[in-house]
Scaffold this motif. Structure first.
Motif, PDB file in Angstrom:
ATOM      1  N   ASP A 213     -77.916 -91.565  58.313  1.00 41.94           N
ATOM      2  CA  ASP A 213     -76.974 -90.447  58.225  1.00 41.94           C
ATOM      3  C   ASP A 213     -77.023 -89.805  56.834  1.00 41.94           C
ATOM      4  O   ASP A 213     -76.984 -88.576  56.701  1.00 41.94           O
ATOM      5  N   LYS A 216     -80.284 -87.845  56.439  1.00 37.87           N
ATOM      6  CA  LYS A 216     -80.215 -86.559  57.147  1.00 37.87           C
ATOM      7  C   LYS A 216     -79.368 -85.553  56.377  1.00 37.87           C
ATOM      8  O   LYS A 216     -79.694 -84.366  56.306  1.00 37.87           O
ATOM      9  N   VAL A 504     -68.603 -89.610  57.467  1.00 37.35           N
ATOM     10  CA  VAL A 504     -68.936 -90.651  58.436  1.00 37.35           C
ATOM     11  C   VAL A 504     -68.118 -91.869  58.042  1.00 37.35           C
ATOM     12  O   VAL A 504     -68.154 -92.303  56.884  1.00 37.35           O
TER      13      VAL A 504
END
Length: 537
Positions: A213, A216, A504
Motif C-alpha cells: 500500500d 503504491k 490505511v
C-alpha cells in the motif's frame, strides 16, 4: 469507529484455561514431532544457525511448540478489534511534535540512544518532503489473573513501532498446527483440538500488503522497497518471506542493505529528494529509486556503532521515500510514552477533539468517544515514572520496599534489557552511584516502573528449541502480539501528498510466543521462546 467490530458480540471469557497439554503416547509424541519439524523445514519456518556462512549451507526449524496453546477466544477477538485504535493513537502521537519534545526531550537528557534519535529527528523535521508515514506495529499482551482465581484479563506488555518481527514465521506456525490437526487429528487427544478452534492467521500476507500500500502511494512503478537489516541476521527467513510475498503477489522488487552499505551507497537527488541506490553488482546500471524504507534494524545502540550510522539515518529521513517507521514514529514507541499515556487525561487528549487529524477511524471522526478510551485503558497495568514527581517518588518507594511486584524497563527494544523483582533495588543503587555533573538529570529518569503481569497457572506445552531433536515439557507463559498496519498523512504545515492518499488502518494478523515460566525474558533466536499459535477456547 467502535472498539469492537460492528455487529460482533464478544465471546465469553472462560474462568480458567484447560489443563494442558493432552496426553499422547510416546510413539504419538514422536510422530507429531517428526511431522512438525519436517513441515517447518520444508515451509521455511526456520532460522539460520549462529555459525552460518554466506551463502548458508544449513538451517534448522525455528523454536516451535508441539501443540497450539489455549487462549480465550473473547480476549483474542478483543485484542484484534482494538488494534486499529492503537494504530491511530500512535500515529497521532508521532504527529504531535510538542508532546514528543516534552516527553522525549526529558528522556534524552539521561538516555544517549534516545537522545541521538530525538536530536536527529529535530535536526531534519522542518525540512521533510514526504508527508506519508507507514507503521508496521505490534501490540503485545499477556493474560493476567490476580490471586490465581480471578477472571482472566488481557494486559498490554508494550507497543512496538519498529522492526516488529516474526509476522511470516507466525503464519507458518499456525499452518503447521493446522497441518498436524488435519493429518493426525492429534490422535483425538482433546476435544479442543479441532480446526474451528485454530484461527487462520495471515500476518505474512497482511504485513506485505501494508508495505505494498505504501509503495503504491509513492506512485513510481519502477521504485523498490529497501529493507534496512542487521549484518549476520539469523531471522532472515522471516524477512525473505516478506520479500517473496511482495514480489509474487504484488510485483514489487526489494533490496537489502545494512547501514554500513548505505553509508557508501545512499544518494538523494538535490531537486526531487528521491532516494537513489547505485547497484553494487551492476555499477553501470541506473540507480534504483526507493519508494519505502522498511527498518528491520536501527532499534538498538548496537546498530549505531559510530556517528556515521546516525548521519545515514538522518540522510534517509530527509529523502522522499516513505519511512517505516519515521524517526518520530520510532520515538512514539518508547516505554516512556507508554507510561505517560496512562497519566490522567493524556490518552483522552489524543482521542478527542476535532483538531486532531483523521487517522482512519472514519471520515470526520475527530472524537471517537469515551468508550474507546475506556477500552484501551482496560488493557493497561500499573505504570509509573522514576523521576522527582509525586508519582515518581511513590514509584521509587514501591520499587525499594516491594520489588517482587515490579519490572523496571529502560527505553530499549529487542529484549534482554529489563530488570526484574529483587534485582531492582541494587540496580537503582547502582544508578545513584553513577557520577553526575551539576544540574544533570537523575539516571533513573531513563526508566519506567511497571507492575508485573501475573499469567494464569497450570498450562504446559512441549517446546522444541531450534537445532535440537527432543522437545521439553514446560510450564508455560504465552504472549500474544497483534500486528497492525497504518499508512497516514502527516502534513505539519507541509503540502499534503498530491495523490490524495487516504489512511490505511487495519489489524494484520497475530503472533503467539510461548516460553517456560521460569524465564522472565523472551527471545526466539536463542531458544527461550517458541513461535506458537493460539487454540481458541
Amino acid at each position: 469507529m467502535p472498539a469492537r467490530h460492528p455487529g460482533r458480540s464478544p465471546s465469553p471469557v472462560p474462568p480458567t484455561l484447560p489443563t494442558w497439554p493432552p496426553q499422547v503416547s510416546q510413539e504419538q509424541h514422536d510422530h507429531l514431532l517428526n511431522l512438525g519439524t519436517t513441515f517447518a523445514l520444508s515451509h521455511g519456518f526456520t532460522l539460520l544457525p549462529p555459525d552460518s556462512t554466506t551463502p548458508p549451507t544449513h538451517t534448522f526449524s525455528a523454536p516451535l511448540s508441539l501443540f497450539p496453546t489455549p487462549f480465550p477466544r473473547g480476549l483474542y477477538e478483543w485484542a484484534k478489534d482494538l488494534q486499529p485504535l492503537y494504530n491511530g493513537l500512535y500515529a497521532r502521537i508521532a504527529m504531535d511534535w510538542e508532546f514528543l519534545d516534552r516527553v522525549m526531550g526529558g528522556v534524552a537528557k539521561v538516555d544517549s540512544f534516545q537522545g541521538e534519535l530525538w536530536r536527529g529527528w529535530k535536526s531534519c523535521r522542518e525540512d521533510l518532503v514526504q508527508p506519508l508515514q507507514l507503521g508496521v506495529f505490534r501490540s503485545d499482551y499477556l493474560l493476567h489473573q490476580t490471586s490465581g482465581a480471578g477472571p482472566l484479563e488481557l494486559k498490554q506488555v508494550e507497543f512496538n513501532t519498529i522492526a516488529s518481527s516474526f509476522g511470516a514465521l507466525s503464519q507458518r506456525a499456525g499452518e503447521m498446527h493446522r497441518y498436524l490437526c488435519k493429518t493426525t487429528n492429534y490422535f483425538s487427544a482433546s476435544s479442543y483440538l479441532s480446526l474451528p478452534n485454530m484461527p487462520h492467521n495471515l500476518s505474512l500476507r497482511d504485513i506485505a500488503a501494508g508495505l505494498a500500500d505504501a509503495w503504491k502511494a509513492y506512485g513510481r512503478e519502477d521504485a523498490q522497497i529497501l529493507f534496512v537489516v542487521q549484518a549476520g541476521e539469523r531471522n532472515v527467513f522471516d524477512q525473505r518471506w516478506l520479500e517473496y510475498e511482495l514480489l509474487e503477489r504484488h510485483g514489487i522488487k526489494t533490496i537489502r542493505h545494512t547501514f554500513e552499505h548505505l553509508e557508501d551507497l545512499a544518494q538523494i537527488d538535490r531537486t526531487t529528494k528521491r532516494l537513489l541506490l547505485p547497484s553494487q553488482l551492476e555499477p553501470s546500471a541506473a540507480p534504483t529509486e526507493i519508494a519505502v524504507i522498511y527498518y528491520r534494524s536501527a532499534y538498538t545502540p548496537v546498530d549505531y556503532p559510530s556517528h556515521a550510522e546516525w548521519t545515514t539515518r538522518v540522510l534517509l529521513e530527509r529523502s522522499k521515500a516513505i519511512k517505516c517507521p519515521s524517526m518520530a514514529l520510532q520515538l512514539a514507541g518508547a516505554k516512556k510514552i507508554q507510561q505517560v499515556l496512562t497519566e490522567p487525561g493524556v490518552l483522552e487528549s489524543f482521542l478527542f477533539g476535532p483538531e486532531r487529524p483523521d487517522v482512519g477511524w472514519g471520515k470526520g471522526a475527530g472524537n471517537i468517544g469515551q468508550r474507546a478510551a475506556d477500552e484501551l485503558r482496560k488493557t493497561w497495568i500499573g505504570l509509573w515514572p522514576l523521576d522527582q514527581s509525586m508519582l515518581g517518588r511513590e514509584a521509587l518507594e514501591m520499587a525499594l520496599n516491594q520489588p517482587e511486584r515490579f519490572v523496571m524497563k529502560p527505553q530499549r527494544e529487542g529484549g534482554g534489557n529489563n530488570i526484574y523483582r529483587n534485582d531492582i533495588p541494587p540496580a537503582l543503587a547502582a544508578l545513584d552511584d553513577q557520577p553526575r555533573k551539576s544540574g544533570e538529570a537523575d539516571k533513573k529518569e531513563g526508566y519506567i516502573l511497571m507492575e508485573l503481569i501475573t499469567p494464569p497457572q497450570g498450562v504446559s506445552n512441549w517446546l522444541l528449541k531450534g537445532g535440537e531433536s527432543k522437545a521439553r515439557k514446560a510450564d508455560v507463559v504465552s504472549e500474544l502480539g497483534v500486528y497492525g498496519v497504518m499508512l497516514f498523512v502527516d502534513d505539519q504545515g507541509r503540502e499534503v501528498n498530491e495523490s490524495g492518499v487516504e489512511a490505511v488502518n487495519k489489524a494484520a494478523g497475530t503472533l503467539l510466543r510461548t516460553k517456560g515460566r521460569e524465564s522472565d525474558e523472551g527471545g526466539v533466536a536463542i531458544g527461550i521462546s517458541s513461535i506458537d499459535s493460539p487454540l481458541l477456547i
